[in-house]
Motif scaffolding. Sequence first.
Motif, PDB file in Angstrom:
ATOM      1  N   THR A  60      -6.515   7.117  -2.753  1.00  0.00           N
ATOM      2  CA  THR A  60      -6.783   8.506  -2.359  1.00  0.00           C
ATOM      3  C   THR A  60      -5.830   9.439  -3.089  1.00  0.00           C
ATOM      4  O   THR A  60      -4.634   9.147  -3.178  1.00  0.00           O
ATOM      5  N   PRO A  61      -6.315  10.553  -3.645  1.00  0.00           N
ATOM      6  CA  PRO A  61      -5.376  11.510  -4.227  1.00  0.00           C
ATOM      7  C   PRO A  61      -4.347  11.950  -3.179  1.00  0.00           C
ATOM      8  O   PRO A  61      -4.713  12.334  -2.064  1.00  0.00           O
ATOM      9  N   CYS A  62      -3.097  11.853  -3.535  1.00  0.00           N
ATOM     10  CA  CYS A  62      -2.031  12.231  -2.611  1.00  0.00           C
ATOM     11  C   CYS A  62      -1.571  13.642  -2.965  1.00  0.00           C
ATOM     12  O   CYS A  62      -0.832  13.856  -3.942  1.00  0.00           O
ATOM     13  N   ASP A  63      -2.036  14.592  -2.179  1.00  0.00           N
ATOM     14  CA  ASP A  63      -1.726  16.001  -2.396  1.00  0.00           C
ATOM     15  C   ASP A  63      -1.842  16.720  -1.054  1.00  0.00           C
ATOM     16  O   ASP A  63      -2.213  16.125  -0.038  1.00  0.00           O
ATOM     17  N   TRP A  64      -1.517  18.006  -1.039  1.00  0.00           N
ATOM     18  CA  TRP A  64      -1.548  18.751   0.220  1.00  0.00           C
ATOM     19  C   TRP A  64      -2.961  18.833   0.789  1.00  0.00           C
ATOM     20  O   TRP A  64      -3.154  18.845   2.010  1.00  0.00           O
ATOM     21  N   ILE A  65      -3.978  18.879  -0.072  1.00  0.00           N
ATOM     22  CA  ILE A  65      -5.346  19.003   0.422  1.00  0.00           C
ATOM     23  C   ILE A  65      -5.716  17.815   1.300  1.00  0.00           C
ATOM     24  O   ILE A  65      -6.370  17.964   2.335  1.00  0.00           O
ATOM     25  N   ASN A  66      -5.294  16.629   0.892  1.00  0.00           N
ATOM     26  CA  ASN A  66      -5.635  15.412   1.627  1.00  0.00           C
ATOM     27  C   ASN A  66      -4.588  15.003   2.656  1.00  0.00           C
ATOM     28  O   ASN A  66      -4.814  14.064   3.425  1.00  0.00           O
ATOM     29  N   ALA A  67      -3.459  15.681   2.669  1.00  0.00           N
ATOM     30  CA  ALA A  67      -2.360  15.284   3.548  1.00  0.00           C
ATOM     31  C   ALA A  67      -2.716  15.480   5.023  1.00  0.00           C
ATOM     32  O   ALA A  67      -3.330  16.492   5.402  1.00  0.00           O
ATOM     33  N   PRO A  68      -2.362  14.511   5.860  1.00  0.00           N
ATOM     34  CA  PRO A  68      -2.556  14.703   7.297  1.00  0.00           C
ATOM     35  C   PRO A  68      -1.803  15.926   7.801  1.00  0.00           C
ATOM     36  O   PRO A  68      -0.757  16.309   7.244  1.00  0.00           O
ATOM     37  N   PHE A  69      -2.336  16.538   8.830  1.00  0.00           N
ATOM     38  CA  PHE A  69      -1.695  17.652   9.540  1.00  0.00           C
ATOM     39  C   PHE A  69      -1.554  18.907   8.678  1.00  0.00           C
ATOM     40  O   PHE A  69      -0.667  19.717   8.902  1.00  0.00           O
ATOM     41  N   ASN A  70      -2.438  19.085   7.674  1.00  0.00           N
ATOM     42  CA  ASN A  70      -2.316  20.272   6.828  1.00  0.00           C
ATOM     43  C   ASN A  70      -3.603  21.070   6.740  1.00  0.00           C
ATOM     44  O   ASN A  70      -3.691  22.018   5.959  1.00  0.00           O
ATOM     45  N   ASN A  71      -4.628  20.695   7.506  1.00  0.00           N
ATOM     46  CA  ASN A  71      -5.833  21.511   7.658  1.00  0.00           C
ATOM     47  C   ASN A  71      -6.584  21.746   6.348  1.00  0.00           C
ATOM     48  O   ASN A  71      -7.289  22.737   6.197  1.00  0.00           O
ATOM     49  N   GLY A  76       7.871   2.880  -6.497  1.00  0.00           N
ATOM     50  CA  GLY A  76       7.501   4.193  -6.991  1.00  0.00           C
ATOM     51  C   GLY A  76       6.771   4.990  -5.926  1.00  0.00           C
ATOM     52  O   GLY A  76       6.975   4.801  -4.730  1.00  0.00           O
ATOM     53  N   CYS A  77       5.885   5.875  -6.350  1.00  0.00           N
ATOM     54  CA  CYS A  77       5.121   6.688  -5.394  1.00  0.00           C
ATOM     55  C   CYS A  77       3.771   7.036  -6.018  1.00  0.00           C
ATOM     56  O   CYS A  77       3.546   6.827  -7.207  1.00  0.00           O
ATOM     57  N   ARG A  78       2.895   7.564  -5.189  1.00  0.00           N
ATOM     58  CA  ARG A  78       1.591   8.026  -5.664  1.00  0.00           C
ATOM     59  C   ARG A  78       1.538   9.542  -5.500  1.00  0.00           C
ATOM     60  O   ARG A  78       1.731  10.072  -4.398  1.00  0.00           O
ATOM     61  N   LEU A  79       1.297  10.240  -6.600  1.00  0.00           N
ATOM     62  CA  LEU A  79       1.147  11.692  -6.603  1.00  0.00           C
ATOM     63  C   LEU A  79      -0.187  12.037  -7.227  1.00  0.00           C
ATOM     64  O   LEU A  79      -0.503  11.547  -8.332  1.00  0.00           O
ATOM     65  N   ASP A  80      -0.965  12.865  -6.541  1.00  0.00           N
ATOM     66  CA  ASP A  80      -2.337  13.128  -6.971  1.00  0.00           C
ATOM     67  C   ASP A  80      -3.056  11.779  -7.102  1.00  0.00           C
ATOM     68  O   ASP A  80      -3.100  11.016  -6.164  1.00  0.00           O
ATOM     69  N   SER A  81      -3.567  11.452  -8.277  1.00  0.00           N
ATOM     70  CA  SER A  81      -4.287  10.193  -8.449  1.00  0.00           C
ATOM     71  C   SER A  81      -3.517   9.202  -9.314  1.00  0.00           C
ATOM     72  O   SER A  81      -4.085   8.213  -9.794  1.00  0.00           O
ATOM     73  N   SER A  82      -2.224   9.454  -9.484  1.00  0.00           N
ATOM     74  CA  SER A  82      -1.420   8.611 -10.369  1.00  0.00           C
ATOM     75  C   SER A  82      -0.288   7.922  -9.626  1.00  0.00           C
ATOM     76  O   SER A  82       0.203   8.429  -8.612  1.00  0.00           O
ATOM     77  N   ASP A  89       0.821  -1.207   0.000  1.00  0.00           N
ATOM     78  CA  ASP A  89       0.000   0.000   0.000  1.00  0.00           C
ATOM     79  C   ASP A  89       0.856   1.260   0.000  1.00  0.00           C
ATOM     80  O   ASP A  89       2.055   1.219   0.291  1.00  0.00           O
ATOM     81  N   TYR A  90       0.204   2.368  -0.301  1.00  0.00           N
ATOM     82  CA  TYR A  90       0.866   3.679  -0.337  1.00  0.00           C
ATOM     83  C   TYR A  90       0.246   4.565   0.745  1.00  0.00           C
ATOM     84  O   TYR A  90      -0.977   4.583   0.924  1.00  0.00           O
ATOM     85  N   PHE A  91       1.098   5.306   1.431  1.00  0.00           N
ATOM     86  CA  PHE A  91       0.655   6.135   2.548  1.00  0.00           C
ATOM     87  C   PHE A  91       1.236   7.538   2.438  1.00  0.00           C
ATOM     88  O   PHE A  91       2.445   7.696   2.211  1.00  0.00           O
ATOM     89  N   MET A  92       0.398   8.538   2.621  1.00  0.00           N
ATOM     90  CA  MET A  92       0.924   9.860   2.930  1.00  0.00           C
ATOM     91  C   MET A  92       1.435   9.802   4.371  1.00  0.00           C
ATOM     92  O   MET A  92       0.917   9.045   5.202  1.00  0.00           O
ATOM     93  N   TRP A  93       2.433  10.585   4.673  1.00  0.00           N
ATOM     94  CA  TRP A  93       3.042  10.531   6.002  1.00  0.00           C
ATOM     95  C   TRP A  93       2.041  10.985   7.062  1.00  0.00           C
ATOM     96  O   TRP A  93       1.451  12.065   6.960  1.00  0.00           O
ATOM     97  N   GLY A  94       1.826  10.127   8.034  1.00  0.00           N
ATOM     98  CA  GLY A  94       0.874  10.436   9.098  1.00  0.00           C
ATOM     99  C   GLY A  94      -0.477   9.784   8.902  1.00  0.00           C
ATOM    100  O   GLY A  94      -1.325   9.820   9.803  1.00  0.00           O
TER     101      GLY A  94
END
Length: 202
Positions: A43-54, A141-147, A30-35
């Motif tokens: 899940t789209p991986c971006d600042w909007i969805n990132a933990p601890f970013n309001n 690799g990594c997940r950025l946005d939805s890719s 699986d892929y995880f944003m930090w936190g």
Amino acid sequence: QYEYVDLGLPSGLKWAKCNIGAETETDYGDYFMWGSITPNTDTPCDWINAPFNNGSSDYDEAYFNSIKDTVCPNDVLAKDYDAASQIMGGNWRMPTRDEFYDLLDNTDNEWIEDFNGTGVNGWKFTSKIDASKYIFIPVSGCRLDSSFNLQGSYSSVWSSSLNTSNSAGIWGLCFGLRITSNNCVVLSSYRYCGRSVRGVME
């Protein structure tokens, strides 16, 4: 429930045989944003969805600083937000930056293409005490946005350690064809990226 490998490291640390979400050592997992303590594979991986970013579309440093002592005491991710701790349970947790160096400095490690004929590339860490013991980390690799990006050619595995010089970044173990001479190094990456997690236990 989770298989581990004792590489005979001076720290005594034991490493999980597979990434979280993987059923074999060559699966990306699986892929995880930090936190995040739930996978962000879908899940789209971006600042909007990132933990601890309001919910901000850019890094909200002021907000992070206001909660830092709770979510990242002593510049290490708290257990409540540690994916390995919360998903794997028991004494499992994410490795720190120093524990990546412990792994690099005290194993024979190398870039492997087509690991055991599986067609999967990655980095292999072999015990200096018992060559039959190793862990293999595939280039997920990594997940950025939805890719998904760079699967099969580059990877970064999260640590639990904050980059204190730039709190938008987190230290990770990075390797693959984008790294000079195919080295395996500890680098800082933006924490909204979706990356692999490999658990450790003492």
